[in-house]
Design an enzyme around this catalytic site. Structure first.
Site, PDB file in Angstrom:
ATOM      1  N   HIS A  52       0.846  -1.194   0.000  1.00 43.63           N
ATOM      2  CA  HIS A  52       0.000   0.000   0.000  1.00 43.63           C
ATOM      3  C   HIS A  52       0.879   1.242   0.000  1.00 43.63           C
ATOM      4  O   HIS A  52       1.947   1.276   0.611  1.00 43.63           O
ATOM      5  CB  HIS A  52      -0.923  -0.008   1.225  1.00 43.63           C
ATOM      6  N   GLU A  79      -3.722   2.192  -7.220  1.00 41.77           N
ATOM      7  CA  GLU A  79      -4.065   3.303  -6.337  1.00 41.77           C
ATOM      8  C   GLU A  79      -3.138   4.484  -6.636  1.00 41.77           C
ATOM      9  O   GLU A  79      -2.010   4.531  -6.147  1.00 41.77           O
ATOM     10  CB  GLU A  79      -3.987   2.899  -4.861  1.00 41.77           C
TER      11      GLU A  79
END
EC number: 5.3.1.1
Length: 260
Positions: free
Chosen positions: A103, A175
């Protein structure tokens, strides 16, 4: 054309509570009507047991709807003197099926390099977990038209260590860093362009993997933009941050994915 089941994965980050989990499951039993999409909850580690118990207690009420549990991170090590870390085996024992790796917040705040991310990807699969691999470019990289270059680099490190076929049991989440937690989302066209690039990149080595791997979009997904994002041919759902903490919004996103 492959039939890829949409996924909505809620990343609570360092938020949420046992009460939020209970609220979600009460609504799941009413709102989730079929198994056309997969729902994954990724709460803080301390709440994994609460979610596991709720999954077990609501098995009949969910009536076959696919609600799974995931973790937000894992160690690349199997065991040892790594204070505060958690291993893939521990997550598997806790009932997790998925785990987020790479992430942007972990890369940025904790210095996780692509090599470390590749090791965590391998550790997840070693212990029977499906990694959700996050890739994405910064605002300056997009402005410099380096989006594809950055994402290719992040993918290639994982491929070099694990092989393309490892993506037969993996999820990818695009993302864009400039959209994560900012309230500014990529347009459906921007998301589709990058998702199509990722699929082509994998297809160069394995057409089967390229066609079948699920690619989620993560970056300020809301009920107001989800339908257009999820309607894109190479967008297979979303990795949801802020909206996953609001049970009404999250269930709306699940419903949109089920009808995408």
């Amino acid at each position: 054309m492959a039939l890829r089941r949409p996924m909505v994965a809620g990343n609570w980050k360092m938020n949420g509570s046992a009460a939020l989990a209970q609220e979600l499951f009460k609504k799941f039993a009413v709102k989730l009507q079929n198994d056309s999409a997969e729902v994954v909850l990724c709460p803080p580690t301390i709440y994994l047991e609460s979610v596991r118990q709720l999954l077990e207690a609501n098995k009949e009420a969910l009536n076959g709807c696919l609600v799974r549990m995931g973790a937000q991170n894992l160690s690349q090590h199997d065991f040892g003197a790594y204070t505060g870390e958690i291993s893939g085996q521990m997550l598997k024992d806790s009932g997790c099926r998925y785990v987020i790796v790479g992430h942007s917040e972990r890369r940025r705040m904790y210095g996780e390099t692509s090599d470390i991310v590749a090791e965590k990807f391998a550790a997840a699969q070693k212990h029977g977990l499906t990694p959700i691999l996050c890739v994405g470019e910064s605002g300056p990289a997009r402005e410099a038209r380096r989006t594809f270059e950055v994402i290719a680099e992040e993918l290639d490190v994982v491929i070099e260590k694990n092989g393309t076929m490892a993506f037969d049991n993996a999820i990818i989440a695009y993302e864009p860093l400039w959209a994560v937690g900012t309230g500014k989302s990529a347009t459906p066209e921007q998301a589709q362009e990058v998702h199509a690039f990722i699929r082509r990149r994998l297809s160069e080595v394995s057409p089967f993997i390229g066609e079948n791997v699920r690619i989620l979009y993560g970056g300020s997904v809301t009920p107001s933009n989800a339908a257009d994002l999820f309607a894109q041919p190479d967008v297979d759902g979303g990795l949801i941050g802020g909206a996953s903490l609001n049970s009404t919004e999250f269930l709306t996103l699940c419903s949109i994915a089920m009808s995408a």
